[in-house]
Design a protein around this motif. Sequence first.
Motif, PDB file in Angstrom:
ATOM      1  N   PHE A  96      42.134  30.836  55.089  1.00  9.69           N
ATOM      2  CA  PHE A  96      41.162  29.838  54.632  1.00  9.69           C
ATOM      3  C   PHE A  96      40.195  29.567  55.781  1.00  9.69           C
TER       4      PHE A  96
ATOM      5  N   LYS B 256      47.228  30.456  49.280  1.00 13.37           N
ATOM      6  CA  LYS B 256      47.476  30.886  50.656  1.00 13.37           C
ATOM      7  C   LYS B 256      48.424  32.084  50.779  1.00 13.37           C
TER       8      LYS B 256
ATOM      9  N   LYS C  52      44.710  25.203  47.324  1.00 15.79           N
ATOM     10  CA  LYS C  52      45.048  25.851  48.603  1.00 15.79           C
ATOM     11  C   LYS C  52      46.482  26.370  48.574  1.00 15.79           C
TER      12      LYS C  52
ATOM     13  N   GLN D  38      38.704  18.572  54.731  1.00  7.99           N
ATOM     14  CA  GLN D  38      39.495  19.673  54.165  1.00  7.99           C
ATOM     15  C   GLN D  38      38.742  21.002  54.263  1.00  7.99           C
TER      16      GLN D  38
END
Length: 482
Positions: free
Chosen positions: A472, A122, A118, A152
């Motif tokens: 996300f 990002k 992640k 998550q």
Amino acid sequence: MAEFEEDRDMRNLLICDGIIVTAERSIPADLFIENEKITEIGPSLERKDAYVIDAQGKLIFPGGIDPHVHLDLPMFDTISSDDYYTGGKAAAFGGTTTLLDFVPQTQQTLKASVDVWKEKSKSRACIDYGLHMNITRLDEKILDEIPALIDQGITTLKVFMAYNGRLRLQDGEILRVMRQAAAHGMLTMLHAENGDSIELLTQEALANKNTSPEWHALTRPAWGAAEAVLRGIALAEEAAAALYIVHLNTAGGVEQLQSGRGRGVRVMGETCPAYLYFTMEHLRREDGAKWVCSPPMRSRADNQVLWQALSDGKIQSLGTDHCPFFYDGNKAILYEGKPIAIPGKELGEKDFTKIPNGLPGVGDRLPILWTFGVGQGKISAQQFVALTSTNPAKIFGLYPKKGALKVGSDADIVIWDPERTITYGVEYAQHRTDYNLFEGWELVGYPETVLLRGKIVVHKEKWMGKAGMGQFVPRIPNAEII
Ligand code: DUC
Ligand code: ZN
Ligand code: ZN
């Protein structure tokens, strides 16, 4: 249509006079977008303060969802050549606005592996994305940690029956993963090939100095894929689990999928564009390394069965397994005006086992399926939308936020020009690599404007997106089985 003014406030947008095409129907209607969402759909909408897009003669699709990509993935002594920015940009040019990528299990814990992935994605993501978790090493701790992935935003687990000693789990381990997934409403995804036979056949090929790209396919026999699909479905049945078979490439695999679904197993299947058009013959070409991926290209008969399965609804989803490499990573290409070269297929010039496995495809998926699927009468416009957007959204728990043109859905929208004729290839595709498998193919139908949550990211070959604007998308468990 007037050119868009980049600095203009476009929070309110009205798309007028197009034909809205969904997985269920095609209807003429206008569509109003406010604060990233679709807020109204109907005839002759009027909004005085809105920026108007005239879509007369155009089709309006929900943004494509590619459920299977590998961005910035280290493998075979190199790295897949598209990252979250370049891959997202290529996807958007081809009408895709959401990607689902795979997190490699690189850290001690699953959580740490996800955090690493992640963190790197990002700031680069320019379209929306979600993540699947690869489970490539299993022990009690990992098994116990699986349900916490849901916190998550991850509800899908990928396991491999091939890549012995690297990614593969044993059947008993796969069964345990499936049980855990089933207990928590998660979906297991399976790479179905026969790992042991591949190992043996590969060693024999190398011992006999058979090192050219066609041996990549000859050492991964079609029966192994069919057998592995059968085995995967049997394990899912035993675990009472839902299963999604990735990248189906053989008639035998389709047959097993059909047989499993027929006896009530909750199994779904995906194929990818390359398996519809190319065969082992392509691996025999001088530039055969361009087609090396796993599972490999097969025969014309397999192509035909896969097409038929899309048309009959036996296969539910079209992903790409986008995992591009340069054909010649010694020669730089210009990307956004800057030279870049990334080691690629040349690494396996003398040994097929060293050719990085993977193909570019994320931008090709919609235009290629439209021309050769809808254009040639193999599938309807509704099936096109279902396969490229709505079904992946349902299967992966994104629906109706994504994959739908409904009031309340994200305004991820493709305005498609069904009359546009182009000669496709590397220039159009925008992947960060030096080749395209569909080079020189004549296409009819192409995206004109692409919106991500109401923001125009592509308009007539002009890129208007930027790194960091992709979000996300957390997913929730117990998604639909279709
Ligand atoms: N197959 C490929 O060809 N590349 C990436 C991963 C996979 O399963
Ligand atoms: Zn795979
Ligand atoms: Zn893959």
